[in-house]
Design a protein around this motif. Structure first.
Motif, short mmCIF file in Angstrom:
data_model
loop_
_atom_site.label_atom_id
_atom_site.label_comp_id
_atom_site.label_asym_id
_atom_site.label_seq_id
_atom_site.Cartn_x
_atom_site.Cartn_y
_atom_site.Cartn_z
N VAL A 103 -9.11 -6.14 -17.03
CA VAL A 103 -8.94 -5.19 -15.99
C VAL A 103 -8.74 -5.87 -14.64
N ARG A 104 -9.38 -6.84 -14.43
CA ARG A 104 -9.31 -7.62 -13.42
C ARG A 104 -7.93 -8.42 -13.08
N LEU A 105 -7.16 -8.51 -14.18
CA LEU A 105 -5.84 -9.04 -14.26
C LEU A 105 -5.15 -8.47 -13.25
N ALA A 106 -4.97 -7.28 -13.20
CA ALA A 106 -4.27 -6.53 -12.28
C ALA A 106 -4.30 -6.87 -10.84
N LEU A 107 -5.45 -7.21 -10.34
CA LEU A 107 -5.86 -7.52 -9.19
C LEU A 107 -5.79 -8.91 -9.09
N ASP A 108 -5.99 -9.80 -10.02
CA ASP A 108 -5.64 -11.13 -9.70
C ASP A 108 -4.16 -11.52 -9.59
N ALA A 152 -4.46 -0.28 -15.54
CA ALA A 152 -3.40 0.38 -14.83
C ALA A 152 -4.13 1.10 -13.45
N LEU A 153 -5.22 1.47 -13.56
CA LEU A 153 -5.64 2.36 -12.53
C LEU A 153 -6.50 1.50 -11.47
N VAL A 154 -6.96 0.12 -11.71
CA VAL A 154 -7.63 -0.47 -11.01
C VAL A 154 -7.12 -0.88 -9.61
N ASP A 155 -5.81 -1.01 -9.46
CA ASP A 155 -5.17 -1.31 -8.29
C ASP A 155 -4.67 0.04 -7.43
N GLN A 156 -5.09 0.85 -7.98
CA GLN A 156 -4.94 2.36 -7.18
C GLN A 156 -3.51 2.53 -7.31
N PRO A 157 -2.66 2.78 -8.30
CA PRO A 157 -1.36 2.92 -8.40
C PRO A 157 -0.96 4.39 -7.64
N ASP A 158 0.19 4.25 -7.13
CA ASP A 158 0.75 5.60 -6.66
C ASP A 158 1.64 6.20 -7.64
N LEU A 159 2.50 5.35 -8.58
CA LEU A 159 3.17 5.74 -9.60
C LEU A 159 2.73 5.02 -10.96
N GLY A 214 -16.31 -4.72 -7.78
CA GLY A 214 -16.79 -3.15 -7.56
C GLY A 214 -15.56 -2.26 -7.94
N LYS A 215 -14.24 -2.77 -7.84
CA LYS A 215 -12.99 -1.89 -8.36
C LYS A 215 -12.94 -2.13 -9.85
N PRO A 258 0.72 -1.21 0.05
CA PRO A 258 -0.05 -0.13 -0.01
C PRO A 258 0.89 1.07 0.01
N GLY A 259 0.48 2.11 -0.84
CA GLY A 259 1.18 3.53 -0.93
C GLY A 259 2.32 3.39 -2.03
N ARG A 260 2.56 1.87 -2.47
CA ARG A 260 4.07 1.93 -3.10
C ARG A 260 3.42 1.11 -4.42
N ARG A 261 2.30 1.41 -4.86
CA ARG A 261 2.15 0.68 -6.22
C ARG A 261 2.33 1.24 -7.31
N LEU A 262 2.96 0.48 -8.27
CA LEU A 262 3.28 0.83 -9.81
C LEU A 262 2.45 0.37 -10.79
N ALA A 263 2.15 0.98 -11.67
CA ALA A 263 1.40 0.51 -13.00
C ALA A 263 2.08 1.11 -14.15
N PHE A 264 2.07 0.21 -15.25
CA PHE A 264 2.77 0.70 -16.45
C PHE A 264 1.65 0.47 -17.58
N VAL A 265 1.54 1.35 -18.43
CA VAL A 265 0.88 1.38 -19.53
C VAL A 265 1.89 1.24 -20.71
#
Lengths: 295, 266
Positions: free
Chosen positions: A138-143, A189-196, A154-155, A115-122
């Motif tokens: 989209v769910r893949l990121a959470l899985d 990229a946004l679904v798991d609430q990235p910080d970066l 919901g996410k 938490p607070g250190r999530r990174l996503a790449f597009v």
């Protein structure tokens, strides 16, 4: 706004040191166009003399020092082959630097995902799974982050709503246009609430109209979520419109040439794109790019 | 054109059926017109009569050949897939073993079938082994290609998300490999039948449990050419049924997303 020209010889110089005295960086100041704190403590990513030479001998990056500060929208721009994507992939830990190192939130890559250190790449392409429906993509990121439970649906729905694709949740990627596919990629990229958020020329293959629309979406999303974003682009207009800071890179070998701070109010809208100020900034960045390409 | 005639399913069934009817009619007419003797080239009606006269025996043989083919095909799919997974996990294993897989493929089954039949006591098992050997290669080769043909961007994404080998295999590599795997399976289904028939020929099995190849051999010895054609027709029908089944499976698994299985948009 201020432009800082770096000497070509000084490519290893820490850009942080070249940008002048620190300014206040309260999140509430963003709408006034005030830059976030520029001292080293505010940096969530630190690239410390990172360089990259590929096994075939191609020197993609000479030693680079760069700090990415919390809450800023930083664009990397430069001619082809200047190492923009390589630098982004080093930050995403997809490529190991040959020398030097990267620090993520003052630690190593193992802490990414907490938490607070999530990174996503597009990526440049949407890189969606063609066999899965939009919501499954989209769910893949959470899985992969092993986030199970009732709120996953919901996410996913919230992420799709943010990119305006709620109606297409049960569609397959092939049934969507190029722009819509890229939005799915952004939703993932946004679904798991990235910080970066790292974006590697995500809209490069899209038409001008779609690109402008997605730029607007990105400005809004970045603003709403107070995201720290690193954006690679070839487009001067896109870089000016989106960024709070632009790093101009030069090629052979890839290095940081100069920096342009875009000290304009946020969130930006279409009026900014047609303003005289925008045109001035475009001219300035264009000149910097010309210098970088001859450097 | 009436809607029924314009419908795709009607055209898909009716067109080849009409072509087949024309060919059989031409064949029948030629046999009658040129008065070709039955023992040289029987007319379709002679073949049909022979089939009806020998139906219980032919259907029994068809069952035996079909079972050998099906078991060999299933074994080839199982062994081929597992081998491909193993090869993809370790480059060293692939480098070490792949030449021998190729060796198995390029060695004619007719040459190694007698050895297998001598070594394996059970005739049924030896036939299954021969057919499996023939059907194995396309599955291994295609599955390896499929498992390696993963979108590099997605692979990077999985790596960035720290997905383990198993998760990457199940969630990414296997679905990506599916079109290649199914193409291999389609080829293997035909090869399994060819392998079974060739092995039956070589084994020369007789008695109650003999397959269609044995019926062809026996009818050849007895110059019962209509019976030979009837057995041959059953082998062809078995091959077509297997191919259609595999095509239908491909359609079900890939039809909604992969270009190779999607219907052309008008």
């Amino acid at each position: 706004m201020k432009a800082v020209q770096t000497d070509v010889v000084q490519t290893s110089a820490v850009i942080e040191d070249l940008t002048g005295p620190a300014k206040t960086g309260r999140p509430t100041d963003r709408h006034l166009g005030v830059m976030p704190e520029q001292n080293a403590d505010a940096a969530i990513i630190r690239i410390l003399s990172a360089e990259k030479t590929f096994p075939n001998g191609t020197r993609a990056l000479s030693p680079i020092n760069l700090n990415v500060r919390k809450g800023e929208f930083l664009s990397l721009i430069g001619p082809s082959g200047c190492g923009k994507s390589t630098l982004l992939k080093i930050i995403a830990n997809l490529i190991e630097p040959t020398d030097g190192r990267v620090s993520w939130w003052n630690g190593d890559f193992n802490q990414i995902g907490k938490p607070g250190r999530r990174l996503a790449f597009v990526f440049q392409d949407p890189t969606l799974m063609p066999w899965a429906r939009v919501d499954a993509n989209v769910r893949l990121a959470l899985d992969l982050e092993r986030q199970d439970g009732g709120d996953v649906t919901g996410k996913v729905a919230a992420a799709l709503a943010q990119v305006g694709l709620t109606r297409f949740a049960r569609s397959y990627p092939r049934e969507l246009s190029g722009g819509m596919r890229m939005r799915v990629s952004i939703a993932r990229a946004l679904v798991d609430q990235p910080d970066l958020l790292l974006m590697d020329e995500p809209f490069g293959a899209l038409d001008e109209f779609t690109r402008n629309k997605l730029d607007l979406d990105l400005v809004r999303l970045s603003w709403e979520r107070a995201l720290t974003t690193l954006f690679v682009t070839h487009s001067i207009y896109e870089a000016i419109f989106l960024s709070t800071r632009i790093i101009v890179m030069a090629a052979n070998p890839g290095r940081i040439h100069s920096e342009l701070v875009i000290d304009e109010p946020q969130p930006r809208d279409e009026d900014f794109r047609t303003s005289v100020r925008f045109a001035h900034l475009c001219r300035e960045l264009s000149q910097m790019l010309t210098q970088a390409s001859h450097a | 054109m009436p809607p029924l005639l314009a419908s795709e399913w009607f055209q898909r069934i009716a067109t080849p059926a009409v072509v087949g009817l024309l060919l059989v009619s031409g064949w029948q007419a030629a046999c009658r017109f040129f008065e070709i003797p039955q023992y040289l080239f029987p007319a379709p009606t002679d073949v049909a009569k022979s089939f009806l006269d020998n139906m219980p025996m032919l259907l029994g043989s068809l069952y035996i050949t079909a079972m050998v083919t099906l078991k060999a095909f299933c074994l080839a799919v199982l062994i081929g897939t597992l081998t491909a997974f193993l090869f993809v996990q370790s480059r060293l294993v692939e480098i070490g073993l792949f030449p021998y897989v190729v060796l198995l493929q390029v060695t004619p089954i007719v040459a190694i079938a007698p050895l297998i039949i001598i070594l394996v006591k059970s005739t049924d098992l030896s036939l299954i082994i021969c057919a499996t050997v023939v059907a194995l290669f396309p599955i291994i080769s295609n599955t390896i290609t499929g498992l390696r043909s993963v979108d590099t961007g997605l692979l990077s994404y999985f790596r960035m998300k720290k997905a383990g080998r198993l998760k990457t295999l199940v969630r990414l590599r296997i679905p990506s490999a599916l079109p290649f795997f199914l193409a291999g399976v389609r080829i293997a289904s035909g090869l399994a039948l060819i392998g079974a028939v060739v092995a039956e020929f070589v084994a020369g099995t007789g008695g109650r449990n003999s397959g269609l190849a044995y019926q062809i051999l026996q009818s050849g010895f007895q110059l019962d050419i209509p019976l030979m054609f009837a057995a041959l027709a059953l082998i062809a029908i078995l091959g077509i049924v297997m191919f259609v089944t595999m095509t239908a499976l491909t359609q079900v698994l890939l039809g909604h997303w992969h270009e190779s299985a999607m219907k052309e948009q008008a």
